[in-house]
Enzyme design. Sequence first.
Site, PDB file in Angstrom:
ATOM      1  N   LYS A 176       0.840  -1.217   0.000  1.00 56.81           N
ATOM      2  CA  LYS A 176       0.000   0.000   0.000  1.00 56.81           C
ATOM      3  C   LYS A 176       0.870   1.260   0.000  1.00 56.81           C
ATOM      4  CE  LYS A 176      -2.016  -1.104   3.921  1.00 56.81           C
ATOM      5  NZ  LYS A 176      -1.306  -2.357   4.219  1.00 56.81           N
ATOM      6  N   ARG A 230      -9.754   1.166   8.543  1.00 60.28           N
ATOM      7  CA  ARG A 230      -9.302  -0.163   8.932  1.00 60.28           C
ATOM      8  C   ARG A 230     -10.357  -0.922   9.724  1.00 60.28           C
ATOM      9  NH1 ARG A 230      -3.434   0.517   8.793  1.00 60.28           N
ATOM     10  NH2 ARG A 230      -2.424  -1.374   9.473  1.00 60.28           N
ATOM     11  N   ARG A 256      11.700  -5.451   4.788  1.00 65.04           N
ATOM     12  CA  ARG A 256      11.502  -4.021   4.512  1.00 65.04           C
ATOM     13  C   ARG A 256      12.517  -3.150   5.258  1.00 65.04           C
ATOM     14  NH1 ARG A 256       5.727  -1.582   5.365  1.00 65.04           N
ATOM     15  NH2 ARG A 256       5.924  -2.681   7.337  1.00 65.04           N
ATOM     16  N   ARG A 300      11.404  -1.108  10.640  1.00 63.85           N
ATOM     17  CA  ARG A 300      10.303  -0.689  11.508  1.00 63.85           C
ATOM     18  C   ARG A 300      10.219  -1.588  12.727  1.00 63.85           C
ATOM     19  NH1 ARG A 300       4.927   0.461   8.048  1.00 63.85           N
ATOM     20  NH2 ARG A 300       4.029  -0.794   9.714  1.00 63.85           N
ATOM     21  N   ARG A 305      -0.376  -8.276  13.693  1.00 64.81           N
ATOM     22  CA  ARG A 305      -0.926  -7.325  12.714  1.00 64.81           C
ATOM     23  C   ARG A 305      -1.785  -8.048  11.686  1.00 64.81           C
ATOM     24  NH1 ARG A 305       4.435  -4.884  10.724  1.00 64.81           N
ATOM     25  NH2 ARG A 305       3.132  -3.856   9.180  1.00 64.81           N
TER      26      ARG A 305
HETATM   27  P1  AP5 Z   1       4.854  -1.593   1.836  1.00 65.83           P
HETATM   28  O1  AP5 Z   1       4.500  -0.787   0.631  1.00 65.83           O
HETATM   29  O2  AP5 Z   1       5.617  -0.923   2.915  1.00 65.83           O
HETATM   30  O3  AP5 Z   1       3.557  -2.362   2.396  1.00 65.83           O
HETATM   31  P2  AP5 Z   1       2.275  -1.806   3.162  1.00 65.83           P
HETATM   32  O4  AP5 Z   1       1.082  -2.482   2.601  1.00 65.83           O
HETATM   33  O5  AP5 Z   1       2.282  -0.312   3.177  1.00 65.83           O
HETATM   34  O6  AP5 Z   1       2.584  -2.413   4.584  1.00 65.83           O
HETATM   35  P3  AP5 Z   1       2.497  -1.766   6.033  1.00 65.83           P
HETATM   36  O7  AP5 Z   1       3.242  -2.715   6.920  1.00 65.83           O
HETATM   37  O8  AP5 Z   1       2.967  -0.344   6.032  1.00 65.83           O
HETATM   38  O9  AP5 Z   1       0.997  -1.839   6.292  1.00 65.83           O
HETATM   39  P4  AP5 Z   1       0.321  -1.796   7.645  1.00 65.83           P
HETATM   40  O10 AP5 Z   1      -1.068  -1.599   7.206  1.00 65.83           O
HETATM   41  O11 AP5 Z   1       0.572  -2.939   8.540  1.00 65.83           O
HETATM   42  O12 AP5 Z   1       1.077  -0.583   8.388  1.00 65.83           O
HETATM   43  P5  AP5 Z   1       0.600   0.863   8.810  1.00 65.83           P
HETATM   44  O13 AP5 Z   1       1.787   1.726   8.806  1.00 65.83           O
HETATM   45  O14 AP5 Z   1      -0.607   1.280   8.059  1.00 65.83           O
HETATM   46  O15 AP5 Z   1       5.678  -2.873   1.309  1.00 65.83           O
HETATM   47  C1  AP5 Z   1       6.181  -3.825   2.221  1.00 65.83           C
HETATM   48  C2  AP5 Z   1       7.498  -4.399   1.677  1.00 65.83           C
HETATM   49  O16 AP5 Z   1       7.220  -5.139   0.492  1.00 65.83           O
HETATM   50  C3  AP5 Z   1       8.524  -3.327   1.292  1.00 65.83           C
HETATM   51  O17 AP5 Z   1       9.805  -3.768   1.620  1.00 65.83           O
HETATM   52  C4  AP5 Z   1       8.383  -3.214  -0.240  1.00 65.83           C
HETATM   53  O18 AP5 Z   1       9.596  -2.844  -0.862  1.00 65.83           O
HETATM   54  C5  AP5 Z   1       7.956  -4.629  -0.624  1.00 65.83           C
HETATM   55  N1  AP5 Z   1       7.054  -4.689  -1.758  1.00 65.83           N
HETATM   56  C6  AP5 Z   1       5.985  -3.870  -1.990  1.00 65.83           C
HETATM   57  N2  AP5 Z   1       5.367  -4.234  -3.135  1.00 65.83           N
HETATM   58  C7  AP5 Z   1       6.056  -5.295  -3.608  1.00 65.83           C
HETATM   59  C8  AP5 Z   1       5.916  -6.116  -4.781  1.00 65.83           C
HETATM   60  N3  AP5 Z   1       4.931  -5.916  -5.659  1.00 65.83           N
HETATM   61  N4  AP5 Z   1       6.800  -7.126  -4.964  1.00 65.83           N
HETATM   62  C9  AP5 Z   1       7.816  -7.344  -4.077  1.00 65.83           C
HETATM   63  N5  AP5 Z   1       8.007  -6.600  -2.956  1.00 65.83           N
HETATM   64  C10 AP5 Z   1       7.129  -5.591  -2.726  1.00 65.83           C
HETATM   65  O19 AP5 Z   1       0.107   0.600  10.312  1.00 65.83           O
HETATM   66  C11 AP5 Z   1       1.019   0.334  11.349  1.00 65.83           C
HETATM   67  C12 AP5 Z   1       0.278   0.323  12.673  1.00 65.83           C
HETATM   68  O20 AP5 Z   1      -0.314   1.616  12.918  1.00 65.83           O
HETATM   69  C13 AP5 Z   1      -0.900  -0.652  12.795  1.00 65.83           C
HETATM   70  O21 AP5 Z   1      -0.477  -1.937  13.175  1.00 65.83           O
HETATM   71  C14 AP5 Z   1      -1.774   0.037  13.856  1.00 65.83           C
HETATM   72  O22 AP5 Z   1      -1.247  -0.169  15.141  1.00 65.83           O
HETATM   73  C15 AP5 Z   1      -1.608   1.510  13.536  1.00 65.83           C
HETATM   74  N6  AP5 Z   1      -2.618   2.027  12.601  1.00 65.83           N
HETATM   75  C16 AP5 Z   1      -2.358   2.585  11.375  1.00 65.83           C
HETATM   76  N7  AP5 Z   1      -3.500   2.983  10.789  1.00 65.83           N
HETATM   77  C17 AP5 Z   1      -4.504   2.644  11.625  1.00 65.83           C
HETATM   78  C18 AP5 Z   1      -5.918   2.774  11.562  1.00 65.83           C
HETATM   79  N8  AP5 Z   1      -6.527   3.325  10.467  1.00 65.83           N
HETATM   80  N9  AP5 Z   1      -6.666   2.322  12.591  1.00 65.83           N
HETATM   81  C19 AP5 Z   1      -6.065   1.770  13.702  1.00 65.83           C
HETATM   82  N10 AP5 Z   1      -4.729   1.622  13.829  1.00 65.83           N
HETATM   83  C20 AP5 Z   1      -3.947   2.051  12.790  1.00 65.83           C
END
Ligand code: AP5
Length: 226
Positions: A17, A92, A131, A164, A175
């Site tokens: 994402k 979410r 990552r 991270r 997660r």
């Molecule tokens: P990346 O693009 O970083 O993946 P992502 O989907 O963004 O993963 P996240 O871990 O950031 O998602 P998340 O939803 O768990 O985290 P968030 O920060 O929102 O790609 C991942 C890896 O794969 C990278 O190394 C990349 O290079 C590689 N990659 C990407 N595409 C690829 C491909 N096509 N092929 C090969 N490799 C690829 O949330 C973190 C925390 O914040 C949550 O756990 C929660 O505690 C809190 N939080 C955030 N938002 C909310 C909310 N709305 N409500 C409640 N709590 C929340």
Amino acid sequence: MAINRAFIFLGPPGAGKGTQAKRIAKLSGVPHLSTGDMMRDAVSRGTDLGKVVGPIMQRGELVSDELVMKMIEERLAQPDCAAGCLFDGFPRTLPQAEGLDRILDSKGFGKPVVVDLSVGEEKLLRRLTGRRTCSVGGEIYNVYDAPPKVDGICDNDGGKLVQRADDTAEVVRQRLAAYDRATKPLTEYYRRQGVLHVVDASASMDEVSRALGEIVKRAEGRNGHL
Ligand code: AP5
């Protein structure tokens, strides 16, 4: 560009994402709103919000809907969001999705364009544990699939690459469980509204970008490539 429209990238942790939202936001000119990035910023600055959400994120649990909605409402009130934005990691939960619908209605936006980035669980652990993120500009790398030119250093700005805190195997499991329980049902919520697109995000980054670019372009009623 006035599009009066919100784009939402749904998908499990590690689906890509953030990677794709950065690319598409840059190309289409809408602000990229990542609730995860906003909260990590609050944690690193040691704000009151950061002190509350830091331990929750570290456990891989979801932050309360109330805190998240307050943060989003404040961000959406800023002028750069007047014509549209791209949400990454939000909504979410069902209450967040319903809250967002009300906000979008009140701003006179059309229905959101929602994309589910679909990836099998077996790929996610490798993506998350591999990552690395630039500590300066936030550029995302992967030691297996998208390494920097120089180990540990960002190609763009020379910033140090960091892992991270919630990318350990144990926290990733939490997660993923939170995603299955609270977020996966949103695909059905948006499917019923007729606004859901599903993209195979296990493909290469460029293939996924192309598929997303087509969806965004169609939604904006534009011809030609983004
Ligand atoms: P990346 O693009 O970083 O993946 P992502 O989907 O963004 O993963 P996240 O871990 O950031 O998602 P998340 O939803 O768990 O985290 P968030 O920060 O929102 O790609 C991942 C890896 O794969 C990278 O190394 C990349 O290079 C590689 N990659 C990407 N595409 C690829 C491909 N096509 N092929 C090969 N490799 C690829 O949330 C973190 C925390 O914040 C949550 O756990 C929660 O505690 C809190 N939080 C955030 N938002 C909310 C909310 N709305 N409500 C409640 N709590 C929340």
